[in-house]
Scaffold this motif. Structure first.
Motif, PDB file in Angstrom:
ATOM      1  N   SER A  52      37.567  46.462  65.965  1.00  0.00           N
ATOM      2  CA  SER A  52      37.667  45.244  65.154  1.00  0.00           C
ATOM      3  C   SER A  52      38.897  45.262  64.259  1.00  0.00           C
ATOM      4  O   SER A  52      39.192  44.271  63.591  1.00  0.00           O
ATOM      5  N   LEU A  53      39.608  46.377  64.236  1.00  0.00           N
ATOM      6  CA  LEU A  53      40.764  46.514  63.344  1.00  0.00           C
ATOM      7  C   LEU A  53      41.872  45.546  63.741  1.00  0.00           C
ATOM      8  O   LEU A  53      42.328  45.537  64.876  1.00  0.00           O
ATOM      9  N   GLN A  54      42.277  44.710  62.795  1.00  0.00           N
ATOM     10  CA  GLN A  54      43.302  43.701  63.044  1.00  0.00           C
ATOM     11  C   GLN A  54      44.645  44.047  62.416  1.00  0.00           C
ATOM     12  O   GLN A  54      45.683  43.602  62.885  1.00  0.00           O
ATOM     13  N   HIS A  55      44.621  44.818  61.333  1.00  0.00           N
ATOM     14  CA  HIS A  55      45.854  45.124  60.607  1.00  0.00           C
ATOM     15  C   HIS A  55      45.848  46.596  60.196  1.00  0.00           C
ATOM     16  O   HIS A  55      44.921  47.054  59.540  1.00  0.00           O
ATOM     17  N   LEU A  56      46.892  47.312  60.582  1.00  0.00           N
ATOM     18  CA  LEU A  56      47.049  48.722  60.237  1.00  0.00           C
ATOM     19  C   LEU A  56      48.405  48.911  59.575  1.00  0.00           C
ATOM     20  O   LEU A  56      49.434  48.502  60.122  1.00  0.00           O
ATOM     21  N   THR A  57      48.390  49.505  58.389  1.00  0.00           N
ATOM     22  CA  THR A  57      49.625  49.800  57.667  1.00  0.00           C
ATOM     23  C   THR A  57      49.677  51.285  57.357  1.00  0.00           C
ATOM     24  O   THR A  57      48.717  51.845  56.833  1.00  0.00           O
ATOM     25  N   LEU A  58      50.791  51.915  57.699  1.00  0.00           N
ATOM     26  CA  LEU A  58      51.073  53.306  57.349  1.00  0.00           C
ATOM     27  C   LEU A  58      52.358  53.299  56.532  1.00  0.00           C
ATOM     28  O   LEU A  58      53.406  52.903  57.044  1.00  0.00           O
ATOM     29  N   GLN A  59      52.260  53.730  55.282  1.00  0.00           N
ATOM     30  CA  GLN A  59      53.409  53.672  54.400  1.00  0.00           C
ATOM     31  C   GLN A  59      53.572  55.003  53.678  1.00  0.00           C
ATOM     32  O   GLN A  59      52.616  55.543  53.136  1.00  0.00           O
ATOM     33  N   MET A  60      54.779  55.503  53.712  1.00  0.00           N
ATOM     34  CA  MET A  60      55.121  56.762  53.045  1.00  0.00           C
ATOM     35  C   MET A  60      54.268  57.936  53.540  1.00  0.00           C
ATOM     36  O   MET A  60      53.796  58.750  52.768  1.00  0.00           O
ATOM     37  N   CYS A  61      54.053  57.980  54.836  1.00  0.00           N
ATOM     38  CA  CYS A  61      53.363  59.085  55.501  1.00  0.00           C
ATOM     39  C   CYS A  61      54.417  59.749  56.388  1.00  0.00           C
ATOM     40  O   CYS A  61      54.461  59.514  57.599  1.00  0.00           O
ATOM     41  N   ILE A  62      55.274  60.542  55.786  1.00  0.00           N
ATOM     42  CA  ILE A  62      56.509  61.003  56.429  1.00  0.00           C
ATOM     43  C   ILE A  62      56.299  61.935  57.615  1.00  0.00           C
ATOM     44  O   ILE A  62      57.157  62.018  58.481  1.00  0.00           O
ATOM     45  N   LYS A  63      55.170  62.609  57.697  1.00  0.00           N
ATOM     46  CA  LYS A  63      54.928  63.516  58.824  1.00  0.00           C
ATOM     47  C   LYS A  63      54.152  62.864  59.966  1.00  0.00           C
ATOM     48  O   LYS A  63      53.942  63.484  60.994  1.00  0.00           O
ATOM     49  N   PHE A  64      53.726  61.624  59.773  1.00  0.00           N
ATOM     50  CA  PHE A  64      52.954  60.950  60.813  1.00  0.00           C
ATOM     51  C   PHE A  64      53.832  60.758  62.037  1.00  0.00           C
ATOM     52  O   PHE A  64      54.916  60.202  61.949  1.00  0.00           O
ATOM     53  N   SER A  65      53.344  61.208  63.183  1.00  0.00           N
ATOM     54  CA  SER A  65      54.215  61.203  64.353  1.00  0.00           C
ATOM     55  C   SER A  65      53.616  60.592  65.611  1.00  0.00           C
ATOM     56  O   SER A  65      54.348  60.277  66.536  1.00  0.00           O
ATOM     57  N   ASN A  66      52.307  60.414  65.687  1.00  0.00           N
ATOM     58  CA  ASN A  66      51.745  60.003  66.965  1.00  0.00           C
ATOM     59  C   ASN A  66      50.582  59.038  66.793  1.00  0.00           C
ATOM     60  O   ASN A  66      49.545  59.402  66.279  1.00  0.00           O
ATOM     61  N   LEU A  67      50.770  57.824  67.277  1.00  0.00           N
ATOM     62  CA  LEU A  67      49.714  56.834  67.286  1.00  0.00           C
ATOM     63  C   LEU A  67      49.547  56.241  68.677  1.00  0.00           C
ATOM     64  O   LEU A  67      48.560  55.610  68.993  1.00  0.00           O
ATOM     65  N   SER A  68      50.494  56.490  69.545  1.00  0.00           N
ATOM     66  CA  SER A  68      50.571  55.804  70.835  1.00  0.00           C
ATOM     67  C   SER A  68      49.315  55.924  71.691  1.00  0.00           C
ATOM     68  O   SER A  68      48.859  54.942  72.273  1.00  0.00           O
ATOM     69  N   GLU A  69      48.730  57.083  71.804  1.00  0.00           N
ATOM     70  CA  GLU A  69      47.544  57.262  72.652  1.00  0.00           C
ATOM     71  C   GLU A  69      46.356  56.475  72.112  1.00  0.00           C
ATOM     72  O   GLU A  69      45.601  55.890  72.876  1.00  0.00           O
ATOM     73  N   GLY A  70      46.196  56.440  70.805  1.00  0.00           N
ATOM     74  CA  GLY A  70      45.055  55.760  70.209  1.00  0.00           C
ATOM     75  C   GLY A  70      45.169  54.251  70.173  1.00  0.00           C
ATOM     76  O   GLY A  70      44.170  53.558  70.011  1.00  0.00           O
ATOM     77  N   LEU A  71      46.360  53.725  70.328  1.00  0.00           N
ATOM     78  CA  LEU A  71      46.557  52.279  70.263  1.00  0.00           C
ATOM     79  C   LEU A  71      45.742  51.516  71.304  1.00  0.00           C
ATOM     80  O   LEU A  71      45.335  50.391  71.066  1.00  0.00           O
ATOM     81  N   ARG A  72      45.474  52.113  72.416  1.00  0.00           N
ATOM     82  CA  ARG A  72      44.721  51.420  73.469  1.00  0.00           C
ATOM     83  C   ARG A  72      43.296  51.071  73.028  1.00  0.00           C
ATOM     84  O   ARG A  72      42.694  50.173  73.569  1.00  0.00           O
TER      85      ARG A  72
END
Length: 76
Positions: free
Chosen positions: A46-66
């Protein structure tokens, strides 16, 4: 939901799956956060909006996007 200013947060447990009705997730100032476990994103359909801000080590979201089938806006 807002999650912010957790200087030592490195990741999330798969407990995010229980937030099935969550529409917006804003994560800010978590410099050690590296990734979401794919299993944690499975229930967030149900998530419509995702914001990641100032999370400098965050590197991988691609697999979970599906799993984020309702996502309309991603800010990173």
């Amino acid at each position: 939901m807002y999650i912010g200013d957790f200087k030592k947060l490195k990741g999330f447990a798969t407990d995010l799956v229980s937030l099935r009705g969550l529409k917006s997730l804003y994560i800010s100032q978590c410099p050690e956060l590296e990734a979401f476990p794919e299993q944690a994103l499975e229930g967030l359909n149900s998530l419509q909006h995702l914001t990641l801000q100032m999370c400098i080590k965050f590197s991988n979201l691609s697999e979970g996007l599906r799993h984020l089938s309702a996502l309309g806006k991603l800010d990173a």
